[in-house]
Design a protein around this motif. Sequence first.
Motif, PDB file in Angstrom:
ATOM      1  N   GLU A  40       0.843  -1.191   0.000  1.00  8.49           N
ATOM      2  CA  GLU A  40       0.000   0.000   0.000  1.00  8.49           C
ATOM      3  C   GLU A  40       0.886   1.251   0.000  1.00  8.49           C
ATOM      4  N   PRO A  41       0.356   2.390  -0.471  1.00  7.39           N
ATOM      5  CA  PRO A  41       1.177   3.595  -0.580  1.00  7.39           C
ATOM      6  C   PRO A  41       1.361   4.338   0.742  1.00  7.39           C
ATOM      7  N   SER A  42       1.973   3.672   1.709  1.00  9.72           N
ATOM      8  CA  SER A  42       2.287   4.326   2.981  1.00  9.72           C
ATOM      9  C   SER A  42       3.615   3.777   3.473  1.00  9.72           C
ATOM     10  N   THR A  43       4.315   4.567   4.258  1.00 11.64           N
ATOM     11  CA  THR A  43       5.610   4.129   4.792  1.00 11.64           C
ATOM     12  C   THR A  43       5.440   2.899   5.670  1.00 11.64           C
ATOM     13  N   SER A  44       4.375   2.874   6.479  1.00 14.48           N
ATOM     14  CA  SER A  44       4.169   1.735   7.389  1.00 14.48           C
ATOM     15  C   SER A  44       3.944   0.436   6.612  1.00 14.48           C
ATOM     16  N   SER A  45       3.165   0.500   5.523  1.00 15.77           N
ATOM     17  CA  SER A  45       2.916  -0.694   4.709  1.00 15.77           C
ATOM     18  C   SER A  45       4.205  -1.159   4.034  1.00 15.77           C
ATOM     19  N   ARG A  46       4.961  -0.195   3.492  1.00 19.53           N
ATOM     20  CA  ARG A  46       6.226  -0.532   2.838  1.00 19.53           C
ATOM     21  C   ARG A  46       7.136  -1.300   3.785  1.00 19.53           C
ATOM     22  N   GLU A  47       7.278  -0.782   4.993  1.00 21.64           N
ATOM     23  CA  GLU A  47       8.221  -1.373   5.937  1.00 21.64           C
ATOM     24  C   GLU A  47       7.743  -2.733   6.452  1.00 21.64           C
ATOM     25  N   ALA A  48       6.413  -2.875   6.614  1.00 16.60           N
ATOM     26  CA  ALA A  48       5.862  -4.159   7.090  1.00 16.60           C
ATOM     27  C   ALA A  48       6.020  -5.253   6.038  1.00 16.60           C
ATOM     28  N   VAL A  49       5.661  -4.943   4.790  1.00 17.38           N
ATOM     29  CA  VAL A  49       5.786  -5.928   3.699  1.00 17.38           C
ATOM     30  C   VAL A  49       7.252  -6.269   3.482  1.00 17.38           C
ATOM     31  N   PHE A  50       8.105  -5.253   3.562  1.00 13.51           N
ATOM     32  CA  PHE A  50       9.531  -5.474   3.341  1.00 13.51           C
ATOM     33  C   PHE A  50      10.133  -6.402   4.401  1.00 13.51           C
ATOM     34  N   ALA A  51       9.694  -6.240   5.652  1.00 13.73           N
ATOM     35  CA  ALA A  51      10.205  -7.094   6.739  1.00 13.73           C
ATOM     36  C   ALA A  51       9.951  -8.567   6.419  1.00 13.73           C
ATOM     37  N   GLU A  52       8.788  -8.851   5.818  1.00 12.69           N
ATOM     38  CA  GLU A  52       8.467 -10.229   5.433  1.00 12.69           C
ATOM     39  C   GLU A  52       9.403 -10.728   4.331  1.00 12.69           C
ATOM     40  N   VAL A  53       9.673  -9.856   3.354  1.00 10.50           N
ATOM     41  CA  VAL A  53      10.532 -10.223   2.215  1.00 10.50           C
ATOM     42  C   VAL A  53      11.934 -10.592   2.701  1.00 10.50           C
ATOM     43  N   VAL A  54      12.490  -9.756   3.579  1.00 10.24           N
ATOM     44  CA  VAL A  54      13.862  -9.984   4.063  1.00 10.24           C
ATOM     45  C   VAL A  54      13.932 -11.217   4.969  1.00 10.24           C
ATOM     46  N   ALA A  55      12.899 -11.401   5.777  1.00 12.76           N
ATOM     47  CA  ALA A  55      12.868 -12.580   6.653  1.00 12.76           C
ATOM     48  C   ALA A  55      12.923 -13.859   5.820  1.00 12.76           C
ATOM     49  N   GLU A  56      12.288 -13.816   4.662  1.00 14.05           N
ATOM     50  CA  GLU A  56      12.227 -14.995   3.786  1.00 14.05           C
ATOM     51  C   GLU A  56      13.543 -15.239   3.051  1.00 14.05           C
ATOM     52  N   SER A  57      14.161 -14.169   2.534  1.00 13.54           N
ATOM     53  CA  SER A  57      15.314 -14.334   1.633  1.00 13.54           C
ATOM     54  C   SER A  57      16.667 -14.165   2.321  1.00 13.54           C
ATOM     55  N   GLY A  58      16.718 -13.359   3.403  1.00 11.90           N
ATOM     56  CA  GLY A  58      18.007 -13.069   4.033  1.00 11.90           C
ATOM     57  C   GLY A  58      18.866 -12.132   3.210  1.00 11.90           C
ATOM     58  N   ALA A  59      18.258 -11.473   2.203  1.00 10.25           N
ATOM     59  CA  ALA A  59      19.007 -10.578   1.311  1.00 10.25           C
ATOM     60  C   ALA A  59      19.545  -9.366   2.078  1.00 10.25           C
ATOM     61  N   ASP A  60      20.604  -8.769   1.546  1.00 11.95           N
ATOM     62  CA  ASP A  60      21.186  -7.569   2.145  1.00 11.95           C
ATOM     63  C   ASP A  60      20.244  -6.392   1.905  1.00 11.95           C
ATOM     64  N   PHE A  61      19.853  -5.718   2.977  1.00 13.09           N
ATOM     65  CA  PHE A  61      18.939  -4.582   2.876  1.00 13.09           C
ATOM     66  C   PHE A  61      19.722  -3.332   2.500  1.00 13.09           C
ATOM     67  N   VAL A  62      19.420  -2.799   1.323  1.00 14.49           N
ATOM     68  CA  VAL A  62      20.014  -1.522   0.911  1.00 14.49           C
ATOM     69  C   VAL A  62      18.919  -0.467   1.052  1.00 14.49           C
ATOM     70  N   HIS A  63      18.932   0.232   2.178  1.00 16.10           N
ATOM     71  CA  HIS A  63      17.890   1.234   2.437  1.00 16.10           C
ATOM     72  C   HIS A  63      17.970   2.331   1.368  1.00 16.10           C
ATOM     73  N   PRO A  64      16.805   2.848   0.931  1.00 14.42           N
ATOM     74  CA  PRO A  64      16.838   3.855  -0.135  1.00 14.42           C
ATOM     75  C   PRO A  64      17.609   5.125   0.224  1.00 14.42           C
TER      76      PRO A  64
END
Length: 325
Positions: free
Chosen positions: A131-155
């Motif tokens: 969804e177009p909000s900072t809170s949604s971005r960060e929540a969905v992203f937390a799931e993505v990283v938990a799954e992949s273990g990828a290196d987080f490059v913050h914007p």
Amino acid sequence: MSSSPKPTMNIPSYEDVLVAHERIKPFIHETPVLTSRFLNDLTGAELFFKCENLQKAAAFKVRGACNAVFGLTDAEAKIGVATHSSGNHALSLSYAAGRRGIPVTVVMPRTAPQAKKDAVIGYGGIIVECEPSTSSREAVFAEVVAESGADFVHPYNDPRVIAGQATCAKELVNQVLNLDTVVAPIGGGGMISGTCLTLSTTNPTIKIYAAEPLNADDAARSFKAGHIIADDAPETIADGLKVPLKDLTWHFVKNHVTDILTATEDEIVAAMKLIWIRMKIVVEPSSAVTLAIILKNPEVFKGKRIGVILTGGNVDLDKLPWMNK
């Protein structure tokens, strides 16, 4: 029971900028500086436009993304990188990851411009929508990283990214001597932080002004209040400037920015149109905020030699802001 100490911020140094510039040179353009006699006459100032809209992936964010991606060890790179972004950082990280041949996943608002989504896919990135909000971005992203273990490059709130963005101002002060002022857009603050990092080291007499949409003016309000004020989902045509400051970027803003000035949606569109018509180059609304605040505040900028950073040129040509007006 004593509380645990607060973690110290990893603040990049100018040495990091020099290392970053050497690292990323094979993957970026040294973008040109353009001038316009018409816009000089209109503003009463000498304007020097640093054209990051002509950068690889049409955005300055390629600088920070490349610094982060090519600074990874082979073992780290193999797992891949991930981020959340409204567009330009997403496509820039996808470009950088593609050049290194590693996986990249980006969380993007479903409302992000289609041109930016298409670019991410074109560079081989995988998009997960939110969804177009900072809170949604960060929540969905937390799931993505938990799954992949990828290196987080913050914007933007990442020392590697800020050091990379700082190379833009480094080029600018070599291309144009005796600047009085540099104006750059501000959203999360990656570009303005990089500008602060370079100029506070190489030429602290240059004043730094940040340009922000009035509809997403949390940085301006933070600057006046003396602490971060974060809006969750502001509405502005300048889609690259909707995100709030974070601790690392706030460090640079509060210590080195002269002022943060705002422009209305109509003023941004008018400035964008002027650049298109008079300079014959494509810039996105987030870039045009710089010219908009210069036009709006002649008493601040008149008679000055001003570096104006045009941050990107990724525009949906089917939805230009002056259409149907």
